[in-house]
Scaffold this motif. Structure first.
Motif, PDB file in Angstrom:
ATOM      1  N   THR A 112     -22.701  11.512 -25.537  1.00 21.78           N
ATOM      2  CA  THR A 112     -23.128  11.088 -24.204  1.00 21.78           C
ATOM      3  C   THR A 112     -21.933  10.766 -23.309  1.00 21.78           C
ATOM      4  OG1 THR A 112     -25.178  10.160 -25.119  1.00 21.78           O
ATOM      5  CG2 THR A 112     -24.507   9.385 -22.943  1.00 21.78           C
ATOM      6  N   GLU A 113     -20.959  10.017 -23.855  1.00 18.81           N
ATOM      7  CA  GLU A 113     -19.793   9.619 -23.068  1.00 18.81           C
ATOM      8  C   GLU A 113     -18.948  10.829 -22.672  1.00 18.81           C
ATOM      9  OE1 GLU A 113     -18.975   6.773 -21.803  1.00 18.81           O
ATOM     10  OE2 GLU A 113     -20.439   5.468 -22.766  1.00 18.81           O
ATOM     11  N   VAL A 114     -18.739  11.756 -23.614  1.00 18.47           N
ATOM     12  CA  VAL A 114     -17.916  12.934 -23.314  1.00 18.47           C
ATOM     13  C   VAL A 114     -18.642  13.858 -22.342  1.00 18.47           C
ATOM     14  CG1 VAL A 114     -16.796  14.975 -24.298  1.00 18.47           C
ATOM     15  CG2 VAL A 114     -16.661  12.798 -25.490  1.00 18.47           C
ATOM     16  N   THR A 115     -19.963  13.970 -22.485  1.00 16.32           N
ATOM     17  CA  THR A 115     -20.746  14.773 -21.539  1.00 16.32           C
ATOM     18  C   THR A 115     -20.623  14.205 -20.130  1.00 16.32           C
ATOM     19  OG1 THR A 115     -22.348  15.417 -23.249  1.00 16.32           O
ATOM     20  CG2 THR A 115     -23.061  15.618 -20.966  1.00 16.32           C
ATOM     21  N   ALA A 116     -20.625  12.869 -20.028  1.00 22.61           N
ATOM     22  CA  ALA A 116     -20.464  12.218 -18.722  1.00 22.61           C
ATOM     23  C   ALA A 116     -19.094  12.549 -18.119  1.00 22.61           C
ATOM     24  CB  ALA A 116     -20.631  10.712 -18.870  1.00 22.61           C
ATOM     25  N   LEU A 117     -18.057  12.608 -18.966  1.00 24.78           N
ATOM     26  CA  LEU A 117     -16.722  12.977 -18.486  1.00 24.78           C
ATOM     27  C   LEU A 117     -16.716  14.408 -17.946  1.00 24.78           C
ATOM     28  CD1 LEU A 117     -14.397  11.491 -21.274  1.00 24.78           C
ATOM     29  CD2 LEU A 117     -14.652  10.667 -18.937  1.00 24.78           C
ATOM     30  N   VAL A 118     -17.436  15.302 -18.643  1.00 30.00           N
ATOM     31  CA  VAL A 118     -17.521  16.704 -18.201  1.00 30.00           C
ATOM     32  C   VAL A 118     -18.245  16.789 -16.859  1.00 30.00           C
ATOM     33  CG1 VAL A 118     -18.541  18.968 -18.696  1.00 30.00           C
ATOM     34  CG2 VAL A 118     -17.409  17.687 -20.524  1.00 30.00           C
ATOM     35  N   GLU A 119     -19.357  16.068 -16.745  1.00 34.88           N
ATOM     36  CA  GLU A 119     -20.121  16.074 -15.492  1.00 34.88           C
ATOM     37  C   GLU A 119     -19.283  15.505 -14.344  1.00 34.88           C
ATOM     38  OE1 GLU A 119     -23.587  13.873 -16.572  1.00 34.88           O
ATOM     39  OE2 GLU A 119     -24.559  15.585 -17.554  1.00 34.88           O
ATOM     40  N   ASN A 120     -18.503  14.480 -14.647  1.00 39.25           N
ATOM     41  CA  ASN A 120     -17.640  13.885 -13.626  1.00 39.25           C
ATOM     42  C   ASN A 120     -16.547  14.849 -13.193  1.00 39.25           C
ATOM     43  OD1 ASN A 120     -16.831  11.465 -12.092  1.00 39.25           O
ATOM     44  ND2 ASN A 120     -14.990  11.556 -13.358  1.00 39.25           N
ATOM     45  N   SER A 121     -16.105  15.688 -14.140  1.00 41.28           N
ATOM     46  CA  SER A 121     -15.046  16.658 -13.822  1.00 41.28           C
ATOM     47  C   SER A 121     -15.537  17.715 -12.833  1.00 41.28           C
ATOM     48  CB  SER A 121     -14.541  17.339 -15.105  1.00 41.28           C
ATOM     49  OG  SER A 121     -15.509  18.238 -15.602  1.00 41.28           O
ATOM     50  N   VAL A 122     -16.854  17.979 -12.827  1.00 42.58           N
ATOM     51  CA  VAL A 122     -17.421  18.926 -11.861  1.00 42.58           C
ATOM     52  C   VAL A 122     -17.367  18.304 -10.469  1.00 42.58           C
ATOM     53  CG1 VAL A 122     -19.489  20.194 -11.137  1.00 42.58           C
ATOM     54  CG2 VAL A 122     -18.937  19.980 -13.575  1.00 42.58           C
ATOM     55  N   ALA A 123     -17.723  17.008 -10.403  1.00 44.45           N
ATOM     56  CA  ALA A 123     -17.680  16.298  -9.128  1.00 44.45           C
ATOM     57  C   ALA A 123     -16.257  16.233  -8.579  1.00 44.45           C
ATOM     58  CB  ALA A 123     -18.247  14.889  -9.294  1.00 44.45           C
ATOM     59  N   ASN A 124     -15.292  16.136  -9.489  1.00 49.58           N
ATOM     60  CA  ASN A 124     -13.876  16.078  -9.085  1.00 49.58           C
ATOM     61  C   ASN A 124     -13.243  17.467  -8.950  1.00 49.58           C
ATOM     62  OD1 ASN A 124     -13.968  13.290  -9.093  1.00 49.58           O
ATOM     63  ND2 ASN A 124     -13.299  13.129 -11.224  1.00 49.58           N
ATOM     64  N   LYS A 125     -14.060  18.491  -9.134  1.00 57.06           N
ATOM     65  CA  LYS A 125     -13.628  19.886  -9.004  1.00 57.06           C
ATOM     66  C   LYS A 125     -12.558  20.300 -10.020  1.00 57.06           C
ATOM     67  CE  LYS A 125     -14.864  20.107  -4.120  1.00 57.06           C
ATOM     68  NZ  LYS A 125     -14.437  20.418  -2.730  1.00 57.06           N
ATOM     69  N   GLN A 126     -12.570  19.622 -11.196  1.00 58.66           N
ATOM     70  CA  GLN A 126     -11.682  20.046 -12.273  1.00 58.66           C
ATOM     71  C   GLN A 126     -12.274  21.231 -13.029  1.00 58.66           C
ATOM     72  OE1 GLN A 126     -11.489  15.774 -13.815  1.00 58.66           O
ATOM     73  NE2 GLN A 126      -9.483  16.538 -14.448  1.00 58.66           N
ATOM     74  N   LEU A 127     -13.608  21.303 -12.996  1.00 66.09           N
ATOM     75  CA  LEU A 127     -14.328  22.367 -13.692  1.00 66.09           C
ATOM     76  C   LEU A 127     -15.367  22.979 -12.772  1.00 66.09           C
ATOM     77  CD1 LEU A 127     -15.314  21.032 -17.256  1.00 66.09           C
ATOM     78  CD2 LEU A 127     -13.755  22.915 -16.765  1.00 66.09           C
ATOM     79  N   GLY A 128     -15.623  24.282 -12.986  1.00 69.97           N
ATOM     80  CA  GLY A 128     -16.720  24.929 -12.295  1.00 69.97           C
ATOM     81  C   GLY A 128     -18.025  24.646 -13.034  1.00 69.97           C
ATOM     82  N   ALA A 129     -19.148  24.883 -12.382  1.00 67.40           N
ATOM     83  CA  ALA A 129     -20.455  24.603 -12.976  1.00 67.40           C
ATOM     84  C   ALA A 129     -20.677  25.396 -14.262  1.00 67.40           C
ATOM     85  CB  ALA A 129     -21.558  24.906 -11.970  1.00 67.40           C
ATOM     86  N   GLU A 130     -20.237  26.654 -14.273  1.00 74.64           N
ATOM     87  CA  GLU A 130     -20.429  27.504 -15.450  1.00 74.64           C
ATOM     88  C   GLU A 130     -19.603  27.006 -16.633  1.00 74.64           C
ATOM     89  OE1 GLU A 130     -19.872  32.188 -16.774  1.00 74.64           O
ATOM     90  OE2 GLU A 130     -20.156  31.697 -14.654  1.00 74.64           O
ATOM     91  N   GLU A 131     -18.346  26.632 -16.361  1.00 73.15           N
ATOM     92  CA  GLU A 131     -17.489  26.102 -17.418  1.00 73.15           C
ATOM     93  C   GLU A 131     -18.050  24.786 -17.958  1.00 73.15           C
ATOM     94  OE1 GLU A 131     -12.973  27.498 -16.266  1.00 73.15           O
ATOM     95  OE2 GLU A 131     -13.934  25.976 -15.023  1.00 73.15           O
ATOM     96  N   ALA A 132     -18.515  23.937 -17.058  1.00 74.44           N
ATOM     97  CA  ALA A 132     -19.080  22.649 -17.459  1.00 74.44           C
ATOM     98  C   ALA A 132     -20.315  22.848 -18.333  1.00 74.44           C
ATOM     99  CB  ALA A 132     -19.447  21.825 -16.224  1.00 74.44           C
ATOM    100  N   ALA A 133     -21.134  23.824 -17.962  1.00 72.85           N
ATOM    101  CA  ALA A 133     -22.342  24.108 -18.743  1.00 72.85           C
ATOM    102  C   ALA A 133     -21.974  24.573 -20.152  1.00 72.85           C
ATOM    103  CB  ALA A 133     -23.180  25.171 -18.040  1.00 72.85           C
ATOM    104  N   SER A 134     -20.929  25.380 -20.257  1.00 74.05           N
ATOM    105  CA  SER A 134     -20.472  25.868 -21.561  1.00 74.05           C
ATOM    106  C   SER A 134     -19.956  24.710 -22.423  1.00 74.05           C
ATOM    107  CB  SER A 134     -19.365  26.906 -21.369  1.00 74.05           C
ATOM    108  OG  SER A 134     -18.867  27.354 -22.616  1.00 74.05           O
ATOM    109  N   LEU A 135     -19.158  23.820 -21.802  1.00 76.14           N
ATOM    110  CA  LEU A 135     -18.633  22.666 -22.529  1.00 76.14           C
ATOM    111  C   LEU A 135     -19.752  21.728 -22.967  1.00 76.14           C
ATOM    112  CD1 LEU A 135     -15.345  21.493 -20.758  1.00 76.14           C
ATOM    113  CD2 LEU A 135     -15.609  22.291 -23.097  1.00 76.14           C
ATOM    114  N   THR A 136     -20.687  21.464 -22.053  1.00 77.00           N
ATOM    115  CA  THR A 136     -21.803  20.568 -22.362  1.00 77.00           C
ATOM    116  C   THR A 136     -22.630  21.104 -23.523  1.00 77.00           C
ATOM    117  OG1 THR A 136     -21.941  19.792 -20.070  1.00 77.00           O
ATOM    118  CG2 THR A 136     -23.886  19.475 -21.435  1.00 77.00           C
ATOM    119  N   GLN A 137     -22.877  22.416 -23.505  1.00 78.10           N
ATOM    120  CA  GLN A 137     -23.634  23.044 -24.596  1.00 78.10           C
ATOM    121  C   GLN A 137     -22.902  22.880 -25.922  1.00 78.10           C
ATOM    122  OE1 GLN A 137     -24.322  27.230 -24.048  1.00 78.10           O
ATOM    123  NE2 GLN A 137     -25.793  27.379 -25.717  1.00 78.10           N
TER     124      GLN A 137
END
Length: 223
Positions: free
Chosen positions: A125-150
């Protein structure tokens, strides 16, 4: 051959330095906890800790001989849960579980294993939140974030296996009507080590992905 030897030697030195640093960090953390524990023995437990300890005592829960009083264990647990690093990531993650067995040791071992699974879920849960936050900060694109979250969501068992030695911050038990022992444990795990456990697990899930996404995972986890 000489170049290969030099590279191998460098890798071994780097690995040794990393291991030494982790060992040093763990030792420092435990020394600080030990020092804090001594001072806490002379302090009154918080109101919330006393209230929950009273509730648990009424339900038949007791501590093992030689352990800290229940309210002190709860107090330490509460304090550890409110500590965060400079990035507002928890300094400690907690896992809790109960188990019943014919003897205390068997019930405790099972409870610890279940608590570790609980902890692995929290790390997810905590790491997923970091990934989601990285999208908001534009560190990751939505597709990359989805791959990491999966990958993170599919790595719970691997995360659990990657978790090192945990700290038992709360341990109590009660005797059931059939004389079986029900054990309740709460464990803590260093936040930085939790991210490292998640990284090892997710890297295994991402082994077929590009090097670029591995680098972005490192950045998100602060490596």
């Amino acid at each position: 051959m000489k170049k290969m030897f030099v590279c191998t030697f460098a890798i071994l030195c780097l690995s040794a330095n990393m291991t030494a640093q982790i060992t040093k960090d763990v030792r420092k953390e435990r020394q600080e906890m030990r020092k804090a524990s001594k001072s806490e023995l002379n302090e009154k437990a918080s109101k919330d800790a006393r209230k929950e300890a009273k509730k648990l005592t009424k339900e038949g829960w007791v501590t093992v001989p030689g352990a800290l009083p229940l309210e002190k264990q709860l107090d330490k647990s509460y304090m550890m849960q409110t500590e965060y690093d400079e990035d507002m990531y928890p300094k400690y993650l907690m896992g809790e579980a109960m188990s019943i067995g014919e003897n205390y040791d068997a019930a405790k071992m099972q409870a610890l294993e279940l608590a570790k699974q609980n902890l692995a879920g929290l790390i997810q849960t905590e790491v997923t939140a970091l990934v989601e936050n990285s999208v908001a900060n534009k560190q990751l694109g939505a597709e990359e974030a989805a791959s990491l979250t999966q990958s993170i969501m599919g790595a719970k068992n691997l995360i659990s296996q990657s978790i090192g030695r945990t700290i038992i911050v709360m341990e109590c038990y009660r005797v059931k009507s059939n004389k079986n022992k029900e054990v309740l444990v709460r464990i803590a795990y260093n936040g930085a080590m939790a991210k490292a456990a998640a990284k090892r697990a997710v890297q295994d899930e991402l082994k077929d992905k590009s090097e670029e996404i591995h680098k972005k995972l490192d950045k998100i986890l602060g490596w």
